[in-house]
Design a protein around this motif. Sequence first.
Motif, PDB file in Angstrom:
ATOM      1  N   ASN A   1       0.820  -1.210   0.000  1.00 55.25           N
ATOM      2  CA  ASN A   1       0.000   0.000   0.000  1.00 55.25           C
ATOM      3  C   ASN A   1       0.856   1.262   0.000  1.00 55.25           C
ATOM      4  OD1 ASN A   1      -3.147  -0.350   0.364  1.00 55.25           O
ATOM      5  ND2 ASN A   1      -2.191  -2.059   1.443  1.00 55.25           N
ATOM      6  N   MET A   2       1.949   1.255   0.747  1.00 54.56           N
ATOM      7  CA  MET A   2       2.840   2.407   0.760  1.00 54.56           C
ATOM      8  C   MET A   2       3.447   2.633  -0.619  1.00 54.56           C
ATOM      9  SD  MET A   2       6.297   3.071   3.016  1.00 54.56           S
ATOM     10  CE  MET A   2       7.202   1.776   2.160  1.00 54.56           C
ATOM     11  N   GLY A   3       3.984   1.572  -1.219  1.00 54.63           N
ATOM     12  CA  GLY A   3       4.585   1.709  -2.541  1.00 54.63           C
ATOM     13  C   GLY A   3       3.588   2.116  -3.597  1.00 54.63           C
ATOM     14  N   ASP A   4       2.393   1.549  -3.535  1.00 50.22           N
ATOM     15  CA  ASP A   4       1.371   1.858  -4.522  1.00 50.22           C
ATOM     16  C   ASP A   4       0.900   3.300  -4.414  1.00 50.22           C
ATOM     17  OD1 ASP A   4      -0.845   1.663  -6.347  1.00 50.22           O
ATOM     18  OD2 ASP A   4      -2.132   1.368  -4.610  1.00 50.22           O
ATOM     19  N   LEU A   5       0.509   3.718  -3.217  1.00 51.59           N
ATOM     20  CA  LEU A   5      -0.089   5.048  -3.045  1.00 51.59           C
ATOM     21  C   LEU A   5       0.916   6.165  -3.320  1.00 51.59           C
ATOM     22  CD1 LEU A   5      -2.201   4.313   0.152  1.00 51.59           C
ATOM     23  CD2 LEU A   5      -3.096   4.811  -2.136  1.00 51.59           C
ATOM     24  N   THR A   6       2.128   6.038  -2.765  1.00 51.60           N
ATOM     25  CA  THR A   6       3.116   7.104  -2.957  1.00 51.60           C
ATOM     26  C   THR A   6       3.569   7.188  -4.409  1.00 51.60           C
ATOM     27  OG1 THR A   6       4.866   5.571  -2.293  1.00 51.60           O
ATOM     28  CG2 THR A   6       3.953   7.000  -0.601  1.00 51.60           C
ATOM     29  N   THR A   7       3.859   6.059  -5.028  1.00 50.17           N
ATOM     30  CA  THR A   7       4.370   6.063  -6.397  1.00 50.17           C
ATOM     31  C   THR A   7       3.296   6.497  -7.387  1.00 50.17           C
ATOM     32  OG1 THR A   7       5.822   4.228  -5.803  1.00 50.17           O
ATOM     33  CG2 THR A   7       5.555   4.700  -8.148  1.00 50.17           C
TER      34      THR A   7
ATOM     35  N   ASP B   1       0.639   8.438  -7.006  1.00 44.67           N
ATOM     36  CA  ASP B   1       0.354   9.874  -6.926  1.00 44.67           C
ATOM     37  C   ASP B   1       1.528  10.694  -7.451  1.00 44.67           C
ATOM     38  OD1 ASP B   1      -1.736  11.805  -5.665  1.00 44.67           O
ATOM     39  OD2 ASP B   1       0.193  12.575  -4.958  1.00 44.67           O
ATOM     40  N   THR B   2       2.750  10.284  -7.087  1.00 44.68           N
ATOM     41  CA  THR B   2       3.942  11.030  -7.523  1.00 44.68           C
ATOM     42  C   THR B   2       4.107  10.979  -9.039  1.00 44.68           C
ATOM     43  OG1 THR B   2       5.050  10.525  -5.429  1.00 44.68           O
ATOM     44  CG2 THR B   2       6.440  11.225  -7.275  1.00 44.68           C
ATOM     45  N   VAL B   3       3.988   9.790  -9.622  1.00 44.31           N
ATOM     46  CA  VAL B   3       4.151   9.632 -11.065  1.00 44.31           C
ATOM     47  C   VAL B   3       3.039  10.360 -11.819  1.00 44.31           C
ATOM     48  CG1 VAL B   3       4.146   7.956 -12.964  1.00 44.31           C
ATOM     49  CG2 VAL B   3       5.412   7.469 -10.866  1.00 44.31           C
ATOM     50  N   LYS B   4       1.824  10.263 -11.326  1.00 46.54           N
ATOM     51  CA  LYS B   4       0.701  10.912 -11.996  1.00 46.54           C
ATOM     52  C   LYS B   4       0.883  12.432 -12.021  1.00 46.54           C
ATOM     53  CE  LYS B   4      -4.342  11.245 -11.878  1.00 46.54           C
ATOM     54  NZ  LYS B   4      -5.584  10.826 -11.159  1.00 46.54           N
ATOM     55  N   HIS B   5       1.271  13.014 -10.886  1.00 46.72           N
ATOM     56  CA  HIS B   5       1.490  14.458 -10.840  1.00 46.72           C
ATOM     57  C   HIS B   5       2.646  14.862 -11.748  1.00 46.72           C
ATOM     58  CE1 HIS B   5      -1.219  14.573  -7.378  1.00 46.72           C
ATOM     59  NE2 HIS B   5      -1.212  15.892  -7.493  1.00 46.72           N
ATOM     60  N   TYR B   6       3.703  14.052 -11.781  1.00 50.22           N
ATOM     61  CA  TYR B   6       4.848  14.369 -12.635  1.00 50.22           C
ATOM     62  C   TYR B   6       4.444  14.350 -14.111  1.00 50.22           C
ATOM     63  CZ  TYR B   6       9.365  14.035 -14.934  1.00 50.22           C
ATOM     64  OH  TYR B   6      10.432  14.260 -15.752  1.00 50.22           O
ATOM     65  N   LEU B   7       3.695  13.349 -14.517  1.00 53.78           N
ATOM     66  CA  LEU B   7       3.284  13.235 -15.919  1.00 53.78           C
ATOM     67  C   LEU B   7       2.375  14.391 -16.331  1.00 53.78           C
ATOM     68  CD1 LEU B   7       2.563   9.391 -16.151  1.00 53.78           C
ATOM     69  CD2 LEU B   7       4.511  10.627 -17.103  1.00 53.78           C
ATOM     70  N   VAL B   8       1.457  14.759 -15.458  1.00 50.76           N
ATOM     71  CA  VAL B   8       0.522  15.838 -15.790  1.00 50.76           C
ATOM     72  C   VAL B   8       1.235  17.184 -15.869  1.00 50.76           C
ATOM     73  CG1 VAL B   8      -1.485  17.134 -14.956  1.00 50.76           C
ATOM     74  CG2 VAL B   8      -1.487  14.633 -14.860  1.00 50.76           C
TER      75      VAL B   8
END
Length: 311
Positions: free
Chosen positions: A204-210, A212-219
């Motif tokens: 859950n930690m790896g999924d949630l943090t990664t 959100d971080t990747v999605k914001h970076y891509l956008v």
Amino acid sequence: MSAPEDEEGLLPLTQRWPRASKFLLSGCAATVAELATFPLDLIKTRLQMQGEAALARLGDSAREATPYRGMVRTALGIVQEEGFLKLWQGVTPAIYRHVVYSGGRMVTYEHLREVVFGKSEDKHYPLWKSVIGGMMAGVVGQFLANPTDLVKVQMQMEGKRKLEGKPLRFRGVHHAFAKILAEGGIRGLWAGWVPNIQRAALVNMGDLTTYDTVKHYLVLNTPLEDNIMTHGLSSLCSGLVASILGTPADVIKSRIMNQPRDKEGRGLLYKSSIDCLVQAVQGEGFMSLYKGFLPSWLRMEDTLLFSDCDL
């Protein structure tokens, strides 16, 4: 003029009971994902058990007799040696597990978000609260679902036991629950719960943090918009990180759950999670902790796409 009760009765079910509807839809999605991706989970479990060094202490020749096979060869071997439908052996307790885990996780997360953490003054829910809440909710959900996980792992290994000439342990799902309860008591149903909840927290930690971080970076840094492509790429990265973090605990969990036990329900191979970890690394090397990584990652990706990140 219509009464408020009449107006409420005309509303769609999703608006009248939003949480119940969300739980029901999530459960349906999780069930579909489970059925579609379960062969990957079975293959993952079989790979995690291959070459188990601790078996040598019991004089078990299975470790030497069975050469290591990768994901594809393991899948083909199951189909050829046991039959195509055996790829779904253990799917019933797996569905039970999804119902219990998803329900416990969702109820706990909603309670933490609404009552314990709460939103900030600008109605924004910070990432750190989402991560901590997701980890805690995953731990609670996985702890509640541990008995179903235990039965699932043991049933997944029944086909291999038959090929090795060993007697089958169970006649079915309910017989498995009854037998484990009779031999080990309530405590026996929670064998392997420590690495199980560790895996849940790490995934859950790896999924949630990664994600959100990747999605914001891509956008923010690419021409991509917030659409299905962005969701897919974010899920791919989050699934990879979650698998890297969670696979060692998953291997330990599976081995502890599947180990032979004495008449009092105590394990014959491992005294604890640490003991299992040490024996695996010393006897098979550090990379033994990542046996079954590829099917685990592929299944996690498919589950993310099916159930919208409901691990």
